[in-house]
Design an enzyme around this catalytic site. Structure first.
Site, short mmCIF file in Angstrom:
data_model
loop_
_atom_site.label_atom_id
_atom_site.label_comp_id
_atom_site.label_asym_id
_atom_site.label_seq_id
_atom_site.Cartn_x
_atom_site.Cartn_y
_atom_site.Cartn_z
CG HIS A 72 -2.15 -0.81 1.08
ND1 HIS A 72 -3.27 -0.63 1.84
CD2 HIS A 72 -2.43 -1.81 0.20
CE1 HIS A 72 -4.20 -1.49 1.45
NE2 HIS A 72 -3.71 -2.23 0.47
CE1 TYR A 201 -5.08 3.80 9.09
CE2 TYR A 201 -5.46 3.62 11.45
CZ TYR A 201 -4.77 3.23 10.32
OH TYR A 201 -3.77 2.29 10.42
CE LYS A 297 4.29 3.48 13.25
NZ LYS A 297 4.24 2.95 11.89
CE1 TYR A 385 -1.03 3.92 9.50
CE2 TYR A 385 -0.07 3.15 7.45
CZ TYR A 385 -1.03 3.04 8.44
OH TYR A 385 -1.97 2.04 8.37
C1 PHB Z 1 -5.62 -4.42 11.06
O1 PHB Z 1 -5.68 -4.66 9.85
O2 PHB Z 1 -5.96 -5.26 11.90
C2 PHB Z 1 -5.16 -3.08 11.48
C3 PHB Z 1 -4.71 -2.18 10.53
C4 PHB Z 1 -4.29 -0.92 10.92
C5 PHB Z 1 -4.30 -0.57 12.25
C6 PHB Z 1 -4.74 -1.47 13.22
C7 PHB Z 1 -5.17 -2.74 12.83
O3 PHB Z 1 -3.91 0.68 12.62
#
Ligand code: PHB
Ligand code: APR
Length: 396
Positions: A72, A201, A297, A385
């Site tokens: 990604h 998010y 993280k 990130y």
């Molecule tokens: C997940 O795919 O479980 C996942 C992805 C990003 C996050 C937390 C969990 O920040």
């Protein structure tokens, strides 16, 4: 039994450390409380930083990840009905993340370990480290009711937040830093196509939501719930309705729903212990620190601890550099605290806090608005990130 490094815990930390040490010709035995099936049954996160991808390559376990993982190059922040794309690649000079589930990383590591012939003892009871302050530490445990002992040079405590390693260090030598958040994440896994190509998010008055995925046909979605919430009160339909209510309309409309194949609630916590070493015992991964999942993280920090301990032990065994052992904790903690800060900040900016007043809510909203509208803000988000660089073990 006798080995160079005794490892407690066969989660990603223990298995990855074991694999790297084995490849470098350093013998190790892993002792795990659960069965391999139980370890693989735990559904955890799925975003790998470049540093972790490189480390899995170095360990020789990247084949399936390269074939099946989803690279990604960006993610999305949604709020106020807006959808803001964070172009990780453009903002960081070409970096991105790899979407590949922790369960799959663990499965690959278990396969490699089995092929290597290195010993893993599953379903070991009462594992205890001893003599950590001496030159001859050892582990004791019981397997099928029979007492066992492993003599070693060093012990790696890779046994997670509830493990025995941290609890075996005298409490007055450890400093604990902790924050418990007044909410959790309710997550589901479903065989449905992801609502978007990238992770989303979302901040909403009803609470945070996250749209993630494991593959083009499997999704992982979360909604923020209160700390007291029970999974039984969340039939699939309620979950999907709640998720959709927190997303921008165009995403909610195109959301494909389906039966969940896993559903669980995870509490959110920030936690660090200092130092991460007690004599010849080293804490690695969740045994030493927890982050709330908002910054993705947790697993990545475990990988950078593993990288640091592995590189130090290699120099100890090949070049006699035992001076580096004392530096393990300080080297790890520099990177850990930066990831703790980022995870806390993302959590603070995106969640609904039960005690937040009108002023705090405006500030929280403005913070998100500012960070996505400023080039400097976007760069800050992106560089954290994708993951800050691993610390060098030489200039500590
Ligand atoms: C997940 O795919 O479980 C996942 C992805 C990003 C996050 C937390 C969990 O920040
Ligand atoms: N004896 C032996 N093994 C133990 C003991 C014990 N007393 N206590 C715990 N364990 C085992 C657990 O059963 C588990 O398999 O140690 C392992 C620890 O694994 P994880 O909890 O997955 O921790 P870690 O390997 O550090 O993985 C990094 O970071 O944020 C998270 O999701 C991420 O779980 C991942 C973690």
């Amino acid at each position: 039994m006798k080995t160079q490094v005794a490892i407690i815990g066969a989660g990603p930390s223990g298995l990855l450390l074991g694999q790297l040490l084995h490849k470098a010709g350093i013998s190790n035995i892993i002792v795990e409380r659960q069965s391999a099936e139980y370890v693989l049954g735990r559904i955890r996160a799925g975003v790998l930083e470049q540093g972790m991808v490189d480390l899995l390559r170095e360990a020789g376990v990247s084949q399936r990840m390269e074939a099946e993982g989803l690279p990604h190059s960006g993610f999305e922040l949604a709020f106020d009905g807006r959808r803001e794309h964070i172009d990780l690649k453009g903002l960081t000079g070409g970096q991105g993340v790899m979407i590949y589930g922790q369960t799959e990383v663990t499965r690959d590591l278990m396969g490699a370990r089995e092929a290597s012939g290195a010993i893993t003892i599953y379903q070991a009871d009462n594992v205890r480290p001893h003599g950590m302050k001496s030159a001859e530490p050892y582990l004791t445990f019981e397997k099928d009711g029979v007492a066992q002992r492993i003599d070693c040079d060093y012990i790696a405590g890779c046994d997670g937040y509830h493990g025995v390693a941290r609890q075996s260090i005298p409490a007055d030598t450890l400093k604990v830093f902790e924050r418990v958040y007044p909410f959790g994440w309710l997550g589901i896994l479903a065989d449905t196509p992801p609502v978007s190509d990238e992770l989303v998010y979302a901040r909403h008055e009803r609470g945070f939501a996250l749209c993630s995925m494991r593959s083009p046909t499997r999704t992982r979605y979360y909604v923020q719930v209160s700390a007291e919430e029970k999974v039984e009160d969340w039939p699939d339909e309620r979950f999907w309705d709640e998720l959709k209510s927190r997303l921008p309309a165009e995403l909610a409309e195109r959301m494909v729903t389906g039966p969940s194949i896993e559903k669980s609630i995870a509490p959110l916590r920030s936690f660090v212990v200092e130092p991460m070493q007690y004599g010849r015992l080293f804490l690695v991964g969740d045994a030493a620190h927890i982050v709330p999942p908002t910054g993705a993280k947790g697993l990545n920090l475990a990988a950078s601890d593993v990288s640091t301990l592995y590189n130090i032990l290699r120099k100890v065994y090949t070049e006699g550099r035992s001076d580096l052992l004392e530096k393990y904790s300080a080297i790890c903690l520099r990177r850990i605290w930066k990831a703790e800060r980022f995870s806390w900040w993302m959590t603070s900016m995106l969640h609904r806090f039960p005690d937040s007043d009108a002023f705090s809510q405006r500030i929280q909203h403005t913070e998100l608005d500012y960070f996505v509208s400023s080039e400097a803000g976007r760069k800050t988000l992106a560089e954290n990130y994708v993951g800050l660089p691993y610390e060098s073990i030489e200039d500590a």
